[in-house]
Design a protein around this motif. Structure first.
Motif, PDB file in Angstrom:
ATOM      1  N   PRO A  20       0.907  -1.336   0.052  1.00 37.38           N
ATOM      2  CA  PRO A  20       0.019   0.065   0.134  1.00 37.38           C
ATOM      3  C   PRO A  20       0.759   1.338   0.082  1.00 37.38           C
ATOM      4  O   PRO A  20       0.322   2.283  -0.213  1.00 37.38           O
ATOM      5  CB  PRO A  20      -0.788   0.008   1.241  1.00 37.38           C
ATOM      6  CG  PRO A  20      -0.814  -1.756   1.596  1.00 37.38           C
ATOM      7  CD  PRO A  20       0.343  -2.058   1.125  1.00 37.38           C
ATOM      8  N   THR A  21       2.148   1.269   0.243  1.00 36.90           N
ATOM      9  CA  THR A  21       2.930   2.529   0.527  1.00 36.90           C
ATOM     10  C   THR A  21       4.183   2.395  -0.552  1.00 36.90           C
ATOM     11  O   THR A  21       5.030   2.993  -0.560  1.00 36.90           O
ATOM     12  CB  THR A  21       3.668   2.714   1.812  1.00 36.90           C
ATOM     13  OG1 THR A  21       4.410   1.429   2.254  1.00 36.90           O
ATOM     14  CG2 THR A  21       2.620   2.970   2.893  1.00 36.90           C
ATOM     15  N   ALA A  22       3.963   1.399  -1.547  1.00 39.84           N
ATOM     16  CA  ALA A  22       4.996   1.288  -2.228  1.00 39.84           C
ATOM     17  C   ALA A  22       4.729   2.461  -3.730  1.00 39.84           C
ATOM     18  O   ALA A  22       3.649   2.866  -3.835  1.00 39.84           O
ATOM     19  CB  ALA A  22       4.894  -0.007  -3.283  1.00 39.84           C
ATOM     20  N   THR A  23       5.854   2.982  -4.010  1.00 35.69           N
ATOM     21  CA  THR A  23       5.627   4.131  -4.798  1.00 35.69           C
ATOM     22  C   THR A  23       6.101   3.546  -6.439  1.00 35.69           C
ATOM     23  O   THR A  23       6.871   3.011  -6.788  1.00 35.69           O
ATOM     24  CB  THR A  23       6.873   5.127  -4.341  1.00 35.69           C
ATOM     25  OG1 THR A  23       6.728   5.429  -3.343  1.00 35.69           O
ATOM     26  CG2 THR A  23       6.716   6.250  -5.670  1.00 35.69           C
ATOM     27  N   PRO A  24       4.888   3.855  -7.144  1.00 36.79           N
ATOM     28  CA  PRO A  24       5.109   3.545  -8.692  1.00 36.79           C
ATOM     29  C   PRO A  24       6.017   4.218  -9.284  1.00 36.79           C
ATOM     30  O   PRO A  24       6.597   5.493  -9.136  1.00 36.79           O
ATOM     31  CB  PRO A  24       3.728   3.918  -9.126  1.00 36.79           C
ATOM     32  CG  PRO A  24       2.712   3.756  -8.008  1.00 36.79           C
ATOM     33  CD  PRO A  24       3.576   4.418  -6.840  1.00 36.79           C
ATOM     34  N   THR A  25       6.864   3.717 -10.228  1.00 32.79           N
ATOM     35  CA  THR A  25       8.085   4.382 -10.701  1.00 32.79           C
ATOM     36  C   THR A  25       7.357   4.829 -11.903  1.00 32.79           C
ATOM     37  O   THR A  25       6.514   4.460 -12.808  1.00 32.79           O
ATOM     38  CB  THR A  25       8.848   2.965 -11.266  1.00 32.79           C
ATOM     39  OG1 THR A  25       9.470   2.266 -10.608  1.00 32.79           O
ATOM     40  CG2 THR A  25       9.992   3.613 -12.361  1.00 32.79           C
ATOM     41  N   LEU A  26       7.732   6.156 -12.148  1.00 29.65           N
ATOM     42  CA  LEU A  26       7.253   7.042 -13.069  1.00 29.65           C
ATOM     43  C   LEU A  26       7.403   6.317 -14.637  1.00 29.65           C
ATOM     44  O   LEU A  26       8.401   6.139 -15.218  1.00 29.65           O
ATOM     45  CB  LEU A  26       8.267   8.420 -13.068  1.00 29.65           C
ATOM     46  CG  LEU A  26       7.417   9.516 -13.819  1.00 29.65           C
ATOM     47  CD1 LEU A  26       6.095   9.930 -13.252  1.00 29.65           C
ATOM     48  CD2 LEU A  26       8.263  10.885 -13.697  1.00 29.65           C
ATOM     49  N   GLY A  27       6.287   6.509 -15.250  1.00 31.73           N
ATOM     50  CA  GLY A  27       6.191   5.726 -16.617  1.00 31.73           C
ATOM     51  C   GLY A  27       5.858   4.342 -16.652  1.00 31.73           C
ATOM     52  O   GLY A  27       5.702   3.763 -17.912  1.00 31.73           O
ATOM     53  N   ALA A  28       6.250   3.507 -15.425  1.00 30.45           N
ATOM     54  CA  ALA A  28       5.876   2.111 -15.736  1.00 30.45           C
ATOM     55  C   ALA A  28       4.576   1.690 -15.894  1.00 30.45           C
ATOM     56  O   ALA A  28       4.490   0.772 -16.938  1.00 30.45           O
ATOM     57  CB  ALA A  28       6.458   1.659 -14.415  1.00 30.45           C
ATOM     58  N   HIS A  29       3.697   2.248 -15.298  1.00 30.91           N
ATOM     59  CA  HIS A  29       2.175   1.857 -15.637  1.00 30.91           C
ATOM     60  C   HIS A  29       1.766   2.035 -17.111  1.00 30.91           C
ATOM     61  O   HIS A  29       1.110   1.152 -17.611  1.00 30.91           O
ATOM     62  CB  HIS A  29       1.213   2.516 -14.425  1.00 30.91           C
ATOM     63  CG  HIS A  29       1.461   2.222 -13.112  1.00 30.91           C
ATOM     64  ND1 HIS A  29       0.559   2.198 -12.329  1.00 30.91           N
ATOM     65  CD2 HIS A  29       2.249   1.287 -12.592  1.00 30.91           C
ATOM     66  CE1 HIS A  29       1.037   2.065 -11.232  1.00 30.91           C
ATOM     67  NE2 HIS A  29       2.050   1.473 -11.443  1.00 30.91           N
ATOM     68  N   VAL A  44      15.274   6.696 -17.483  1.00 26.70           N
ATOM     69  CA  VAL A  44      14.034   6.832 -17.182  1.00 26.70           C
ATOM     70  C   VAL A  44      13.239   5.890 -17.885  1.00 26.70           C
ATOM     71  O   VAL A  44      13.669   5.338 -18.928  1.00 26.70           O
ATOM     72  CB  VAL A  44      13.425   8.298 -17.195  1.00 26.70           C
ATOM     73  CG1 VAL A  44      14.338   9.090 -16.459  1.00 26.70           C
ATOM     74  CG2 VAL A  44      13.920   8.393 -18.832  1.00 26.70           C
ATOM     75  N   LEU A  45      11.778   5.629 -17.348  1.00 27.18           N
ATOM     76  CA  LEU A  45      10.726   4.782 -18.127  1.00 27.18           C
ATOM     77  C   LEU A  45       9.877   5.798 -18.894  1.00 27.18           C
ATOM     78  O   LEU A  45       9.252   5.286 -19.923  1.00 27.18           O
ATOM     79  CB  LEU A  45      10.223   3.885 -17.173  1.00 27.18           C
ATOM     80  CG  LEU A  45      11.029   2.998 -16.387  1.00 27.18           C
ATOM     81  CD1 LEU A  45      10.062   1.872 -15.846  1.00 27.18           C
ATOM     82  CD2 LEU A  45      11.933   2.132 -17.376  1.00 27.18           C
ATOM     83  N   THR A  46       9.920   6.999 -18.527  1.00 24.96           N
ATOM     84  CA  THR A  46       8.982   7.735 -19.305  1.00 24.96           C
ATOM     85  C   THR A  46       9.327   7.902 -20.771  1.00 24.96           C
ATOM     86  O   THR A  46      10.431   8.102 -21.090  1.00 24.96           O
ATOM     87  CB  THR A  46       9.040   9.146 -18.649  1.00 24.96           C
ATOM     88  OG1 THR A  46      10.343   9.563 -18.505  1.00 24.96           O
ATOM     89  CG2 THR A  46       8.344   9.300 -16.978  1.00 24.96           C
ATOM     90  N   GLY A  47       8.344   7.853 -21.540  1.00 25.54           N
ATOM     91  CA  GLY A  47       8.596   7.920 -23.056  1.00 25.54           C
ATOM     92  C   GLY A  47       8.821   6.672 -23.636  1.00 25.54           C
ATOM     93  O   GLY A  47       8.464   6.598 -24.987  1.00 25.54           O
ATOM     94  N   LEU A  48       9.031   5.659 -22.923  1.00 27.08           N
ATOM     95  CA  LEU A  48       9.390   4.196 -23.357  1.00 27.08           C
ATOM     96  C   LEU A  48       8.013   3.689 -23.981  1.00 27.08           C
ATOM     97  O   LEU A  48       7.951   2.905 -25.120  1.00 27.08           O
ATOM     98  CB  LEU A  48       9.782   3.278 -22.554  1.00 27.08           C
ATOM     99  CG  LEU A  48      11.161   3.634 -22.043  1.00 27.08           C
ATOM    100  CD1 LEU A  48      11.742   2.407 -21.204  1.00 27.08           C
ATOM    101  CD2 LEU A  48      12.076   3.604 -23.452  1.00 27.08           C
ATOM    102  N   ALA A  49       6.838   4.038 -23.283  1.00 27.95           N
ATOM    103  CA  ALA A  49       5.640   3.320 -23.773  1.00 27.95           C
ATOM    104  C   ALA A  49       5.089   4.044 -25.418  1.00 27.95           C
ATOM    105  O   ALA A  49       4.574   3.547 -25.940  1.00 27.95           O
ATOM    106  CB  ALA A  49       4.399   4.181 -23.016  1.00 27.95           C
ATOM    107  N   ALA A  50       5.631   5.053 -25.795  1.00 22.57           N
ATOM    108  CA  ALA A  50       5.561   5.646 -27.073  1.00 22.57           C
ATOM    109  C   ALA A  50       6.293   4.813 -28.206  1.00 22.57           C
ATOM    110  O   ALA A  50       5.623   4.655 -29.264  1.00 22.57           O
ATOM    111  CB  ALA A  50       6.127   7.101 -27.288  1.00 22.57           C
ATOM    112  N   VAL A  51       7.006   3.962 -27.785  1.00 18.48           N
ATOM    113  CA  VAL A  51       7.846   3.022 -28.839  1.00 18.48           C
ATOM    114  C   VAL A  51       7.087   1.576 -29.161  1.00 18.48           C
ATOM    115  O   VAL A  51       7.341   0.715 -29.723  1.00 18.48           O
ATOM    116  CB  VAL A  51       9.249   2.706 -28.659  1.00 18.48           C
ATOM    117  CG1 VAL A  51       9.880   4.022 -28.468  1.00 18.48           C
ATOM    118  CG2 VAL A  51       9.423   1.968 -27.283  1.00 18.48           C
ATOM    119  N   THR A  52       5.982   1.575 -28.266  1.00 16.00           N
ATOM    120  CA  THR A  52       5.098   0.301 -28.322  1.00 16.00           C
ATOM    121  C   THR A  52       4.097   0.238 -29.390  1.00 16.00           C
ATOM    122  O   THR A  52       3.572  -0.764 -29.926  1.00 16.00           O
ATOM    123  CB  THR A  52       4.433  -0.002 -27.114  1.00 16.00           C
ATOM    124  OG1 THR A  52       3.628   0.980 -26.807  1.00 16.00           O
ATOM    125  CG2 THR A  52       5.426  -0.023 -26.014  1.00 16.00           C
TER     126      THR A  52
END
Length: 223
Positions: A90-99, A215-223
């Motif tokens: 419940p207190t785990a922090t999501p990594t930016l861009g991961a979801h 960073v993971l932000t932006g990686l979703a764009a290549v899918t």
């Protein structure tokens, strides 16, 4: 090679959990969990621990040491470890861009698996908490007290690519530790090192990562 190029060519994505998806112990420090696992060992009469284990802030170190003491010790410590992991979710922090990466990859029609040394119950709790379960095709993670199956062993990666019915060489594994990269190499899977801390770039590169991303932000764009 760039991380974006690896992802664009991959038929399947394998994601480590703690780091690339979230910070599991963001609200419940890993050092406290390590202390509690040492308490489990102490309850079993194991109080004279090696200095490295007595002072480690990593609960995995304590668990792996417990596994050298015997099956009962490994089972008791793993059970406590699993419970603490679930409590931390419940207190785990999501990594930016991961979801965003997870959802976009799923929408692309290619399979995705979580491959982690963390326990299955904690990962399941996280996926349910953020409504990500339908975007994940398989979870290959710790489901018992056999520490020998954990990364850097390729076992979990082999299990994932078999379940996804893809060739290892057509898959890419994104992880943030040298053990992730070593496991990928042993499994014949290409790897992206997630260098989320300043000192990780060189270590992940030296371990043999095929690409590095900070960073993971932006990686979703290549899918």
């Amino acid at each position: 090679m760039k991380a974006t190029d690896l992802l664009a060519d991959a038929h399947a994505l394998l994601l480590d959990f703690d780091g690339p998806v979230c910070s599991v112990f963001a609200g419940s420090p890993a050092s406290m969990v390590a202390d509690q696992l040492r308490g489990v060992l102490a309850d079993g009469g194991h109080t004279d621990l090696p200095e490295a284990i007595a002072t480690s802030t990593d609960p995995f170190d304590v668990f792996q040491y417990a596994a050298t003491l015997g099956e009962d010790e490994a089972r008791y410590v793993e059970a406590a470890f699993s419970a603490h992991e679930v409590e931390a979710i419940p207190t785990a922090t999501p990594t930016l861009g991961a979801h965003e990466l997870i959802v976009a990859w799923h929408q692309s029609g290619r399979p995705l698996a979580i491959v982690s040394n963390n326990g299955v119950p904690a990962i399941s709790a996280y996926l349910d908490l953020y409504d990500l379960r339908t975007s994940i095709d398989f979870v290959s993670a710790r489901d018992g007290s056999n520490a020998a199956l954990l990364k850097p062993s390729p076992y979990l990666l082999h299990q994932a690519v078999t379940a996804l019915d893809v060739a290892p060489g057509e898959s890419v594994f994104l992880g943030d530790s040298t053990s992730d990269i070593e496991a990928a190499q042993a499994a014949g899977v290409r790897s992206i090192g997630y260098a989320n801390k300043p000192d990780k770039d060189s270590r992940l590169t030296a371990a043999g990562a095929d690409a590095i991303t900070e960073v993971l932000t932006g990686l979703a764009a290549v899918t």
